[in-house]
Motif scaffolding. Structure first.
Motif, short mmCIF file in Angstrom:
data_model
loop_
_atom_site.label_atom_id
_atom_site.label_comp_id
_atom_site.label_asym_id
_atom_site.label_seq_id
_atom_site.Cartn_x
_atom_site.Cartn_y
_atom_site.Cartn_z
N LEU A 51 0.82 -1.21 0.00
CA LEU A 51 0.00 0.00 0.00
C LEU A 51 0.86 1.26 0.00
O LEU A 51 0.61 2.18 -0.78
CB LEU A 51 -0.96 0.00 1.20
N VAL A 52 1.86 1.31 0.85
CA VAL A 52 2.68 2.53 0.92
C VAL A 52 3.41 2.77 -0.41
O VAL A 52 3.58 3.91 -0.83
CB VAL A 52 3.65 2.53 2.12
N SER A 53 3.80 1.71 -1.10
CA SER A 53 4.47 1.90 -2.39
C SER A 53 3.54 2.56 -3.41
O SER A 53 3.99 3.29 -4.30
CB SER A 53 5.01 0.58 -2.93
N GLU A 63 -6.87 12.65 -3.31
CA GLU A 63 -7.66 11.54 -2.78
C GLU A 63 -7.12 10.24 -3.34
O GLU A 63 -6.61 10.19 -4.46
CB GLU A 63 -9.13 11.68 -3.21
N ILE A 64 -7.25 9.18 -2.53
CA ILE A 64 -6.79 7.89 -3.03
C ILE A 64 -7.71 7.45 -4.16
O ILE A 64 -8.92 7.73 -4.14
CB ILE A 64 -6.74 6.82 -1.91
N TYR A 69 -9.28 1.66 -2.48
CA TYR A 69 -10.28 1.73 -1.42
C TYR A 69 -10.25 0.51 -0.50
O TYR A 69 -10.29 0.64 0.71
CB TYR A 69 -11.70 1.87 -1.99
N ARG A 70 -10.19 -0.68 -1.08
CA ARG A 70 -10.24 -1.90 -0.25
C ARG A 70 -9.03 -1.99 0.67
O ARG A 70 -9.17 -2.28 1.86
CB ARG A 70 -10.34 -3.15 -1.14
N LEU A 71 -7.84 -1.71 0.16
CA LEU A 71 -6.63 -1.77 0.99
C LEU A 71 -6.67 -0.71 2.10
O LEU A 71 -6.34 -0.98 3.25
CB LEU A 71 -5.37 -1.57 0.14
#
Length: 86
Positions: A51-53, A63-64, A69-71
């Motif tokens: 996720l951080v990558s 916004e992501i 969203y799921r992660l």
């Protein structure tokens, strides 16, 4: 060769925001500072290298994207759970 540490900070205000936003991101010394500040202010920390990558590719204030969203929902669930245990 050692992999550089990465960190990203998210903000989400339910009912006020459409999706979580990246508020800080960085690698190396910047990542260490993000983690240090989070710890200092009692902000829960969740480690997820995949996720951080993806988050460090986003711009602060962005916004992501829906594909994350799921992660991010899993991370937020961990954060809310840790806050309730305090």
């Amino acid at each position: 060769m050692e992999e550089r540490k990465k960190a990203a900070a998210l903000k989400y205000e339910r009912g006020k925001m459409n999706a979580p936003q990246v508020v800080a991101k960085g690698e190396g010394i910047i990542a260490e500072k993000i983690v240090e500040l989070a710890k200092k202010h009692g902000v829960p920390i969740v480690e997820d290298k995949l996720l951080v990558s993806m988050l460090v590719k986003l711009d602060p204030g962005e916004e992501i994207p829906p594909e994350l969203y799921r992660l991010v929902a899993k991370v937020l669930a961990c954060v809310y759970s840790s806050i309730r245990r305090r």
